[in-house]
Write a protein that holds these residues in place. Structure first.
Motif, short mmCIF file in Angstrom:
data_model
loop_
_atom_site.label_atom_id
_atom_site.label_comp_id
_atom_site.label_asym_id
_atom_site.label_seq_id
_atom_site.Cartn_x
_atom_site.Cartn_y
_atom_site.Cartn_z
N ARG A 126 44.21 21.65 -9.10
CA ARG A 126 44.53 20.47 -9.88
C ARG A 126 43.25 19.74 -10.24
O ARG A 126 42.23 19.85 -9.56
N VAL A 127 43.29 19.03 -11.35
CA VAL A 127 42.17 18.18 -11.75
C VAL A 127 42.71 16.76 -11.94
O VAL A 127 43.75 16.57 -12.57
N ARG A 128 42.03 15.79 -11.35
CA ARG A 128 42.41 14.40 -11.51
C ARG A 128 41.54 13.80 -12.61
O ARG A 128 40.31 13.88 -12.56
N ASP B 103 41.94 8.52 -15.82
CA ASP B 103 43.05 7.56 -15.86
C ASP B 103 44.00 7.75 -14.68
O ASP B 103 45.07 7.16 -14.64
N ARG B 104 43.59 8.63 -13.72
CA ARG B 104 44.31 8.90 -12.47
C ARG B 104 45.48 9.86 -12.64
O ARG B 104 46.16 10.18 -11.66
N THR B 105 45.75 10.33 -13.85
CA THR B 105 46.77 11.36 -14.00
C THR B 105 46.23 12.68 -13.47
O THR B 105 45.02 12.89 -13.39
N VAL B 106 47.15 13.56 -13.07
CA VAL B 106 46.78 14.84 -12.47
C VAL B 106 47.35 15.97 -13.30
O VAL B 106 48.51 15.95 -13.69
N ARG B 107 46.50 16.97 -13.55
CA ARG B 107 46.93 18.15 -14.30
C ARG B 107 46.81 19.35 -13.38
O ARG B 107 45.77 19.60 -12.77
N THR B 108 47.89 20.12 -13.25
CA THR B 108 47.87 21.32 -12.41
C THR B 108 47.11 22.44 -13.10
O THR B 108 47.19 22.60 -14.32
N LEU B 109 46.37 23.20 -12.31
CA LEU B 109 45.63 24.36 -12.82
C LEU B 109 46.31 25.62 -12.33
O LEU B 109 46.45 25.83 -11.12
N TYR C 186 42.46 21.87 -4.62
CA TYR C 186 43.78 22.46 -4.40
C TYR C 186 44.86 21.51 -4.92
O TYR C 186 44.77 20.29 -4.74
N ALA C 187 45.90 22.09 -5.52
CA ALA C 187 47.07 21.28 -5.89
C ALA C 187 47.77 20.83 -4.61
O ALA C 187 47.68 21.49 -3.56
N ARG C 188 48.46 19.71 -4.70
CA ARG C 188 49.18 19.19 -3.54
C ARG C 188 50.21 20.21 -3.08
O ARG C 188 50.97 20.76 -3.88
N HIS C 189 50.22 20.48 -1.80
CA HIS C 189 51.13 21.42 -1.15
C HIS C 189 50.85 22.89 -1.51
O HIS C 189 51.61 23.77 -1.10
N LEU D 98 40.80 18.75 -25.36
CA LEU D 98 40.39 17.87 -24.26
C LEU D 98 41.59 17.33 -23.48
O LEU D 98 42.58 16.88 -24.07
N LEU D 99 41.48 17.38 -22.15
CA LEU D 99 42.40 16.66 -21.29
C LEU D 99 42.01 15.19 -21.24
O LEU D 99 42.85 14.30 -21.10
N SER D 100 40.70 14.96 -21.34
CA SER D 100 40.10 13.64 -21.27
C SER D 100 38.69 13.81 -21.82
O SER D 100 38.18 14.94 -21.85
#
Length: 278
Positions: free
Chosen positions: A48-50, A53-59, A77-80, A105-107
């Motif tokens: 995951r990448v944070r 703006d604090r949103t999270v994108r899974t990789l 690592y992604a959560r869990h 771009l994600l950001s």
């Protein structure tokens, strides 16, 4: 949760590796980013990448994540997630790569592409890159950069921006001039004159198409060539400086340190030591 150091080493044009490894950490946090580019390719599992703006994108498998210099980095690592296998590479791009790395771009400063259809080919090139970068041989870093260049070429058709823009013929002419006359002193105004543009118009058009200013591009070409000469010849620093159009060895050393994060002499020494590593 462990975090990697805030800065990555800058003495080499390319540093690559794979996770998990025996120095594995769960998360990398660099609030100020790094002075180089960072590419992370997910092999399998979930990361995951944070974003700022604090949103999270899974990789997921096949995701190519690209951080530009000085962009805050927070990924891991992604959560869990039970695992996240990836190949990463810190690098200083060859000048002609800059236009290729204009990804969606994600950001600001964080690009991404999905490479599910070419996953195997990209993985093979990245593994080759790691193998040669960490192996023996005087030209190992050049070979690693060649492998990374093939990765970017494989990724280019995946870019939804692909084919939407083309290089202005005047900018293309300027790129050719810089490549052919890298050993000569070059300045933005004279380069603009040679392609029939005023300094201001040339600078605006060049930056719009290449995502860097002409002065930055000229300097990056010269310094990249100088770095290769330092590691493949016995020329003195003054001779390398002169061969790349720098009239002052002191100014050359100052700009080299700014670009690579180390002095020309230290860069050469690091390359010589690295060539003997297993």
């Amino acid at each position: 949760m462990l975090e990697r150091p805030s800065k990555a080493p800058l003495s080499s044009p390319i540093i690559a590796g794979q996770l998990p490894n025996d120095r594995m950490t769960n998360r990398a946090v660099r609030p100020n980013g790094t002075e180089d580019w960072l590419l992370v390719f997910t092999l399998h599992g979930h990361g995951r990448v944070r974003l700022p703006d604090r949103t999270v994108r899974t990789l997921d498998k096949g995701d190519l994540l690209l951080f530009s210099p000085r962009t805050p980095q927070d990924y891991g690592y992604a959560r869990h997630a039970s695992d996240w296998w990836n190949i990463w590479v810190h690098f200083r791009p060859r000048p002609h790569w800059i236009g290729w790395m204009s990804w969606p771009l994600l950001s600001p400063g964080i690009g991404i592409l999905q490479a599910s259809d070419t996953h195997a080919e990209i993985e093979a090139e990245l593994r080759r890159m790691i193998e040669v970068a960490n192996g023996p041989g005087r030209l190992r870093l050049d070979a690693a950069m060649n492998a990374l260049e093939r990765v970017l070429i494989l990724a280019d058709p995946l870019n939804p921006r692909f084919g939407q823009t083309s290089t202005d013929e005047r900018i293309h002419k300027a790129l050719v001039i810089v490549g052919e006359r890298v050993s000569e002193p070059l300045d933005v105004e004279s380069l603009g004159n040679e392609v029939g543009l005023s300094r201001s118009h040339f600078t605006l058009l060049f930056r719009r198409q290449m995502q860097v200013t002409p002065q930055t591009y000229i300097e990056s070409v010269k310094l990249t060539r100088a770095a290769q000469m330092l590691q493949s010849s016995n020329w003195t620093v003054s001779q390398v400086a002169a061969a790349n159009g720098f009239s002052s060895p002191y100014y050359f050393s100052t700009r080299f340190r700014k670009f690579f994060g180390t002095s020309p002499s230290a860069y050469r020494t690091a390359g010589q030591k690295g060539a003997g590593d297993p």
